[in-house]
Design an enzyme around this catalytic site. Structure first.
Site, short mmCIF file in Angstrom:
data_model
loop_
_atom_site.label_atom_id
_atom_site.label_comp_id
_atom_site.label_asym_id
_atom_site.label_seq_id
_atom_site.Cartn_x
_atom_site.Cartn_y
_atom_site.Cartn_z
N HIS A 141 0.83 -1.21 0.00
CA HIS A 141 0.00 0.00 0.00
C HIS A 141 0.86 1.26 0.00
CE1 HIS A 141 -3.23 -2.51 2.27
NE2 HIS A 141 -3.71 -2.27 1.06
N CYS A 192 -2.82 0.22 10.00
CA CYS A 192 -3.79 -0.76 9.48
C CYS A 192 -4.78 -1.23 10.54
CB CYS A 192 -3.08 -2.02 8.98
SG CYS A 192 -1.88 -1.72 7.71
N1 GLY Z 1 -2.60 -9.07 5.09
C1 GLY Z 1 -3.04 -7.79 4.73
C2 GLY Z 1 -3.46 -7.75 3.31
O1 GLY Z 1 -2.82 -8.39 2.50
O2 GLY Z 1 -4.43 -7.14 2.95
#
Ligand code: GLY
Length: 282
Positions: free
Chosen positions: A170, A271
């Site tokens: 991300h 997150c």
């Molecule tokens: N484990 C977080 C994702 O891949 O979205």
């Protein structure tokens, strides 16, 4: 700038979610890694306790769902700014149903809800960097142009620019906000390229804090009553050289938070919570 950024980092509530045992074997990950789920749960409990006990946020805790191995990473299911909650359409199919519980809690909080229903759109909250004056949206394996357009429609008061995510999961896998107008950025070439693009896109000159480790650049900034500037960041066990950089921030209350297990499945500090500024009691 002062006016626009006056409320930046003010939060009253946080949405978090438990870790299912299925995280160990079924959570998505970019590189094979074994996760000790009990350690991950302990680590997450300590993170939640920092938000509630140390910082005094009101916590909304969603239960873990074994059928949703990545559900602890709540940030990807909603983008909240002001009173609006955009319920996303996560890029990974296995994560789409995480949004159901998120929508429920946003309804309980009486947020204005916008749902990303367009089946051509994808967006993970981990790709969304809100600076207090604009949004940057990473175009990544998980987030596409249509997702960014729907975000721009949902938050019309702010400019929205897209940034290619050349490496990592991300946009916020290598950057975050460290304070009003301060971007924390990793040292890798893809991170530095992304920063350059953000600087070119913006009419604002951001300060930057460069840390040696990309993952350490994901930290959580808050501005809280009686506490002032607060920064949750990685621990010295994980990233000692990056911690030395954070320690130069003399105006911040620095809170190291361990994230050694969750990062094995690409989960960074941001997150694991959705932060909300909701002044009225609910
Ligand atoms: N484990 C977080 C994702 O891949 O979205």
């Amino acid at each position: 700038m002062a006016g626009l950024m006056a409320g930046f980092g003010h939060y009253t509530h946080a949405v978090v979610r438990g870790i299912p045992a299925s995280l160990a074997t079924e959570a998505l990950r970019m590189q094979q890694a074994e996760v000790d789920v009990r350690r991950a749960q302990e680590e997450h409990a300590a993170y939640v306790e920092v938000l509630r006990g140390k910082l005094g946020l009101e916590l909304l805790e969603l239960p873990a769902d074994e059928a949703l191995p990545d559900c602890v990473f709540v940030e990807d299911a909603a983008v909240v700014c002001g009173d609006t909650a955009l319920i996303t359409r996560p890029g990974a199919e296995s994560r789409r149903r995480e949004t159901e519980a998120m929508k429920g809690v946003m309804q309980d909080l009486k947020m204005n809800i916008v749902e990303m229903t367009d089946e051509t759109a994808t967006l993970d909250g981990g790709d969304v960097l809100f600076t207090g004056r604009e949004f940057f949206v990473g175009l990544s394996k998980r987030t596409n142009q249509r997702g960014a357009e729907i975000l721009a429609d949902a938050f019309k008061d702010y400019a929205v620019s897209t940034v290619p995510v050349l490496d990592g999961l991300h946009l916020k896998s290598f950057c975050s906000m460290g304070g009003p107008g301060l971007i924390v950025i990793g040292s890798s070439e893809p991170a530095q390229k992304a920063l350059k693009i953000m600087q070119q896109m913006s009419d604002h000159r951001y300060d930057k804090l460069t840390v040696p480790d990309d993952l350490a650049a994901n930290c959580i900034y808050m501005n809280l009553p009686n506490k002032g500037h607060v920064l949750l960041h990685c621990t010295a066990d994980e990233f000692p050289e990056s911690v030395k950089v954070f320690e130069k921030l003399k105006d911040h209350m620095l809170i190291p938070v361990s994230n050694q297990e969750k990062c094995k499945v690409d989960g960074a500090l941001t997150c694991c919570s959705v932060l909300i500024n909701k002044k009225a009691n609910i």
